[in-house]
Design a protein around this motif. Sequence first.
Motif, PDB file in Angstrom:
ATOM      1  N   ALA A 156      19.151   5.305   4.035  1.00 15.91           N
ATOM      2  CA  ALA A 156      18.251   4.316   3.455  1.00 15.91           C
ATOM      3  C   ALA A 156      17.131   3.933   4.406  1.00 15.91           C
ATOM      4  CB  ALA A 156      19.050   3.072   3.058  1.00 15.91           C
ATOM      5  N   GLY A 157      17.329   4.185   5.714  1.00 16.14           N
ATOM      6  CA  GLY A 157      16.296   3.837   6.679  1.00 16.14           C
ATOM      7  C   GLY A 157      14.995   4.590   6.477  1.00 16.14           C
ATOM      8  N   LEU A 158      15.021   5.678   5.703  1.00 15.53           N
ATOM      9  CA  LEU A 158      13.793   6.432   5.463  1.00 15.53           C
ATOM     10  C   LEU A 158      12.733   5.577   4.790  1.00 15.53           C
ATOM     11  CD1 LEU A 158      12.581   9.285   5.758  1.00 15.53           C
ATOM     12  CD2 LEU A 158      13.448   9.806   3.473  1.00 15.53           C
ATOM     13  N   LEU A 159      13.145   4.694   3.887  1.00 16.78           N
ATOM     14  CA  LEU A 159      12.198   3.831   3.190  1.00 16.78           C
ATOM     15  C   LEU A 159      11.527   2.840   4.130  1.00 16.78           C
ATOM     16  CD1 LEU A 159      13.973   2.906  -0.177  1.00 16.78           C
ATOM     17  CD2 LEU A 159      12.053   4.445   0.160  1.00 16.78           C
ATOM     18  N   SER A 160      12.217   2.434   5.171  1.00 17.28           N
ATOM     19  CA  SER A 160      11.677   1.405   6.066  1.00 17.28           C
ATOM     20  C   SER A 160      11.014   1.979   7.311  1.00 17.28           C
ATOM     21  CB  SER A 160      12.801   0.443   6.488  1.00 17.28           C
ATOM     22  OG  SER A 160      13.826   1.134   7.167  1.00 17.28           O
ATOM     23  N   PHE A 161      10.910   3.303   7.407  1.00 20.58           N
ATOM     24  CA  PHE A 161      10.338   3.895   8.617  1.00 20.58           C
ATOM     25  C   PHE A 161       8.854   3.573   8.793  1.00 20.58           C
ATOM     26  CE2 PHE A 161      11.184   7.128  11.967  1.00 20.58           C
ATOM     27  CZ  PHE A 161      12.444   6.681  12.283  1.00 20.58           C
ATOM     28  N   PRO A 162       8.025   3.577   7.733  1.00 18.32           N
ATOM     29  CA  PRO A 162       6.636   3.143   7.937  1.00 18.32           C
ATOM     30  C   PRO A 162       6.543   1.710   8.461  1.00 18.32           C
ATOM     31  CG  PRO A 162       6.850   4.325   5.872  1.00 18.32           C
ATOM     32  CD  PRO A 162       8.237   4.105   6.377  1.00 18.32           C
ATOM     33  N   CYS A 214      -5.821  -1.360  -0.714  1.00 16.43           N
ATOM     34  CA  CYS A 214      -6.193  -2.648  -1.296  1.00 16.43           C
ATOM     35  C   CYS A 214      -5.123  -3.195  -2.222  1.00 16.43           C
ATOM     36  CB  CYS A 214      -7.514  -2.516  -2.074  1.00 16.43           C
ATOM     37  SG  CYS A 214      -8.901  -1.974  -1.052  1.00 16.43           S
ATOM     38  N   TRP A 215      -4.030  -2.478  -2.375  1.00 18.38           N
ATOM     39  CA  TRP A 215      -2.986  -2.907  -3.313  1.00 18.38           C
ATOM     40  C   TRP A 215      -2.272  -4.140  -2.772  1.00 18.38           C
ATOM     41  CZ3 TRP A 215      -2.469  -1.714  -8.163  1.00 18.38           C
ATOM     42  CH2 TRP A 215      -1.316  -2.112  -8.831  1.00 18.38           C
ATOM     43  N   GLY A 216      -2.108  -5.147  -3.596  1.00 18.70           N
ATOM     44  CA  GLY A 216      -1.646  -6.447  -3.120  1.00 18.70           C
ATOM     45  C   GLY A 216      -0.176  -6.693  -3.268  1.00 18.70           C
ATOM     46  N   TRP A 217       0.662  -5.875  -2.710  1.00 17.79           N
ATOM     47  CA  TRP A 217       2.111  -6.114  -2.738  1.00 17.79           C
ATOM     48  C   TRP A 217       2.514  -6.921  -1.519  1.00 17.79           C
ATOM     49  CZ3 TRP A 217       5.732  -5.063  -6.378  1.00 17.79           C
ATOM     50  CH2 TRP A 217       5.354  -4.215  -7.400  1.00 17.79           C
ATOM     51  N   GLY A 218       3.392  -7.877  -1.695  1.00 16.46           N
ATOM     52  CA  GLY A 218       3.948  -8.620  -0.568  1.00 16.46           C
ATOM     53  C   GLY A 218       5.095  -7.848   0.042  1.00 16.46           C
ATOM     54  N   LEU A 219       5.515  -8.311   1.189  1.00 17.67           N
ATOM     55  CA  LEU A 219       6.627  -7.661   1.875  1.00 17.67           C
ATOM     56  C   LEU A 219       7.928  -7.936   1.152  1.00 17.67           C
ATOM     57  CD1 LEU A 219       5.830  -8.348   5.617  1.00 17.67           C
ATOM     58  CD2 LEU A 219       5.474  -6.251   4.338  1.00 17.67           C
ATOM     59  N   SER A 220       8.715  -6.909   0.936  1.00 13.94           N
ATOM     60  CA  SER A 220      10.049  -7.080   0.364  1.00 13.94           C
ATOM     61  C   SER A 220      11.034  -7.312   1.494  1.00 13.94           C
ATOM     62  CB  SER A 220      10.453  -5.823  -0.415  1.00 13.94           C
ATOM     63  OG  SER A 220      10.551  -4.736   0.459  1.00 13.94           O
ATOM     64  N   VAL A 241       2.352  -2.719   5.439  1.00 18.80           N
ATOM     65  CA  VAL A 241       3.293  -1.919   4.670  1.00 18.80           C
ATOM     66  C   VAL A 241       4.584  -2.699   4.452  1.00 18.80           C
ATOM     67  CG1 VAL A 241       4.285  -0.805   6.715  1.00 18.80           C
ATOM     68  CG2 VAL A 241       4.384   0.362   4.511  1.00 18.80           C
ATOM     69  N   ALA A 242       5.148  -2.566   3.270  1.00 22.69           N
ATOM     70  CA  ALA A 242       6.401  -3.245   2.954  1.00 22.69           C
ATOM     71  C   ALA A 242       7.557  -2.553   3.659  1.00 22.69           C
ATOM     72  CB  ALA A 242       6.637  -3.251   1.440  1.00 22.69           C
ATOM     73  N   SER A 243       8.615  -3.301   3.900  1.00 26.56           N
ATOM     74  CA  SER A 243       9.787  -2.704   4.536  1.00 26.56           C
ATOM     75  C   SER A 243      10.445  -1.672   3.635  1.00 26.56           C
ATOM     76  CB  SER A 243      10.801  -3.791   4.909  1.00 26.56           C
ATOM     77  OG  SER A 243      11.147  -4.548   3.780  1.00 26.56           O
ATOM     78  N   ASP A 244      10.260  -1.774   2.323  1.00 28.43           N
ATOM     79  CA  ASP A 244      10.556  -0.694   1.380  1.00 28.43           C
ATOM     80  C   ASP A 244       9.211  -0.107   1.008  1.00 28.43           C
ATOM     81  OD1 ASP A 244      11.000   0.927  -0.777  1.00 28.43           O
ATOM     82  OD2 ASP A 244      12.215  -0.490  -1.899  1.00 28.43           O
TER      83      ASP A 244
END
Length: 428
Positions: free
Chosen positions: A41-47, A209-215, A274-277
């Motif tokens: 699952a850590g692959l999603l949070s690598f960025p 420019c996409w406005g997603w908050g951090l999960s 970048v979001a953690s996911d």
Amino acid sequence: MERRRRGPAPAAGGGRLRRALPRRALSAGAVFILLKSALGAGLLSFPWAFGRAGGAVPALLVELGSLVFLVSGLAVLGYAAALSAQPTYQGVVRAVCGAAVGKLCEVCFLLNLFMISVALLRVVGDQLEKLCDSLYPNGTLSGAPQLPPWYVDQRFTLSALCVLVIFPLSVPREIGFQKYSSILGTLAACYLTVVIVLKYYLQAESLRCWGWGLSPALSPLVLQCHEACVAIYSSMRNQSFSHWVTVSVLSMLICLLIYSLTGLYGYLTFGKAVASDVLMSYPGNDPIVIVARLLFGVSIVTIYPIVVLLGRSVVKDLWAAPKRGAVAASEAHERWSRVALTVTWMAATLGIALFVPDIGKVIELIGGISAFFIFIFPGMAISEVRSTPAAPSCLRRAALIAWGVLSVLGGAFVCGQSAALAVLGLLR
């Protein structure tokens, strides 16, 4: 390579697992199982981790430094498994380091695997929930809230997935069987990497420019390939040390490539925002992203059966410890006990994943236990390497001892830092 037994005789559970892991797995299958064990699952949070590390260059340097410890740990564990003739990680530690350290390894191993199982199911449940939200967004109908259908509720979807898919994959006793699902899981994880790279080149400006908050941050507790490496080595047809090193290096290089590309291009696309996911940083209605989330869920599902197999081996060793030397169980008894252990393990982890809301804090607190299996126990096992009949020269022995001490100290630091950060998080 000469094979000999050292230390105590294998436990009854270990003997059964030796028969349960015939040497039929091909080298390609071993590579895929080892690779899939590391692609968690850590692959999603690598960025997100690249941003926390201070950018691409520091993160890549840390990866390269970690690669040396990862490969050396795998090599030492494979060599120690050959010398001790033990088919499980805990069996190798018991034979190499003594009964007391072996018992500590069994307890830590069981706790670590159990919490990994809970974390994996929680991640799969989150992916299912986000996938269902993209397919059935909450809306209003004539001013009244429109609830999603009952069959998209996480309690139903995750339970159904466990019964229909995960359980059949977890019941087989041979880890060599997992090579088929590991190939599928690895390809599914690669799709995520390809999507992130292509999105950077094709839609980078609009995505920035996409406005997603951090999960919320994903749990750091994921299955490491070291926990599974002894079982994988025992299932290989060619168990020469050079062949095992080749399998280990190839697996880790592919893993490094996948993690690096995902982390680098995800970070370059969104920067520190970048979001953690990382998938949460993309538009939720993008069909390509929806497929990536679906396939990543498939990738995580393929890890769970490997964890169950390892967990069963520890439970059998603990159960058989007071009965060493007992008569081997019949085939029918082994089959029913394997099914019963699998059902019990899955029911317990599923119940915790669904109904314990704050389990993430506990998982973070014990996440540092993984350092024992990656750094500390392999560092201690180097003593077996330097005490073989074909022992290396004094200079090489000194180098091995120094590397073992460095590995143990590094593992102690990682474990302590992880526990300290988890405690600070609980106190906030």
